[in-house]
Design an enzyme around this catalytic site. Structure first.
Site, PDB file in Angstrom:
ATOM      1  CG  ASP A  84      -1.907   1.118   1.245  1.00  0.00           C
ATOM      2  OD1 ASP A  84      -2.761   1.128   0.347  1.00  0.00           O
ATOM      3  OD2 ASP A  84      -1.840   1.985   2.143  1.00  0.00           O
ATOM      4  N   GLY A 126       0.439  -2.526   5.705  1.00  0.00           N
ATOM      5  CA  GLY A 126       1.449  -2.346   4.676  1.00  0.00           C
ATOM      6  C   GLY A 126       1.132  -3.025   3.365  1.00  0.00           C
ATOM      7  CD  GLU A 127       1.077  -8.153   3.249  1.00  0.00           C
ATOM      8  OE1 GLU A 127       0.680  -8.925   2.354  1.00  0.00           O
ATOM      9  OE2 GLU A 127       1.466  -8.545   4.373  1.00  0.00           O
ATOM     10  CG  MET A 128      -4.021  -6.410  -0.308  1.00  0.00           C
ATOM     11  SD  MET A 128      -4.881  -7.988  -0.561  1.00  0.00           S
ATOM     12  CE  MET A 128      -6.199  -7.476  -1.672  1.00  0.00           C
TER      13      MET A 128
END
Length: 330
Positions: A84, A126-128
């Site tokens: 992200d 930190g990802e989706m």
């Protein structure tokens, strides 16, 4: 514990030549599905839609397929994945190929099933970076998804657990099999070149690869510190230790499977090795970082030709193409 492993290592190396000549082969078995997430064609199709849908992310531009792209070996082709806000994360995106056979998921094994794993990246900041409640509201606003969830799971069934079950069902369809290696052991001795056959004997013998890369999909589902140097934003990554809190696991990461391994470069948990040739060179020198190094990792003394033969064998593990047609999303 370490003394026991060393004893096992000695025994395995002693018998490695016999493995190469006799019963080393294990074919890829039929995929098993959990009792609480049985397979259906409709569930797999729903999972495929969700897998490719960027609306599962907070930004509406990251899907599961962004980091686990079929065109990039079901990874992303990067040393370390981008999450992200276009920020580089600390680890390489592992391939989805044959993940349904793995005993645990993620490099550090913190997820115990594909269902458990499917939920993790969706909510990870930190990802989706997607709030579960917000995701459910968004999907409930799409009649096509409501209809499909009702058909697969029943009325009022759109939950994060069922989203994860559908995605996991689709991921279990991603299987690499019927490689030249399989054809060779099925009786077609022309399926592998003489170099690949020599590489196979090295793999199960002198090179000691099969100590960790064994079984039908070439992983022991264990965790080992193989001496990988740090790279990327994580200057220290303790790996499995973060879950087990055992000093023995400091710097240890899950053994990846090797089927269709040519498709998912770069390699290692942080993408430090660009090619399979680089991977072989890494193991030949006995790793790079010696602190808490697994006793399995020692210099191999491979010749230049032996290194080439090992690469040829790894190429022979490439299964038939996994064809994917991008789904129409609701």
């Amino acid at each position: 514990m370490r003394q026991l492993i060393i004893a096992v290592l000695v025994g395995m190396v002693s018998f490695s030549t016999a493995w190469a000549e006799e019963s080393v082969y294990e074919r890829v078995p039929e995929m098993k599905h959990p009792a609480d997430n049985k397979w259906s064609k409709e569930k797999e199709a729903l999972g495929k839609m969700l897998y490719f849908d960027p609306r599962l992310s907070g930004s509406n531009w990251i899907s599961c397929a962004t980091c686990h792209n079929p065109g990039l070996g079901w990874g992303d082709g990067l040393p370390r994945t981008i999450g992200d806000g276009q920020k580089e994360l600390g680890r390489h995106a592992p391939t989805v190929i044959n993940s349904g056979y793995f005993e645990v998921q993620m490099w550090d094994g913190r997820k115990k099933s594909l269902e458990d794993q499917a939920k993790g990246p969706i909510e990870a900041t930190g990802e989706m970076n997607q709030n579960f409640d917000e995701l459910i509201r968004e999907l409930k606003a799409l009649p096509g998804y409501v209809k499909r969830f009702t058909s697969v799971f029943g009325t009022n069934s759109m939950t994060i657990d069922n989203i994860a079950k559908a995605i996991a069902t689709y991921e279990r369809s991603v299987v690499s099999k019927n490689a030249p290696y399989d054809k060779y052991w099925a009786g077609d001795k022309s399926a592998m070149s003489s170099s690949a056959v020599k590489g196979m004997n090295l793999f199960f013998g002198k090179a000691k690869c099969a100590i960790c890369h064994n079984g039908p999909v070439f992983t022991d589902s264990g965790f080992h510190n193989i001496g990988v140097k740090a790279a990327g934003p994580l200057k220290v990554d303790l790996g499995r230790y973060n879950e087990s809190k055992s000093d023995f696991d400091k710097g240890a990461f899950k053994t990846p499977g090797l089927r269709s391994i040519t498709q998912s470069a770069p390699y290692m948990h942080n993408g430090t090795e660009a090619t399979l040739k680089d991977v072989i060179e890494f193991y030949d020198r006995g790793g790079d970082i010696k602190e808490n190094l697994s006793p399995f990792i020692t210099p191999l003394g491979l010749t230049a030709q032996e290194k080439k033969d090992l690469v040829e064998f790894l190429i022979a593990l490439d299964g038939e193409p996994i064809e994917v047609i991008f789904p129409d999303l609701p």
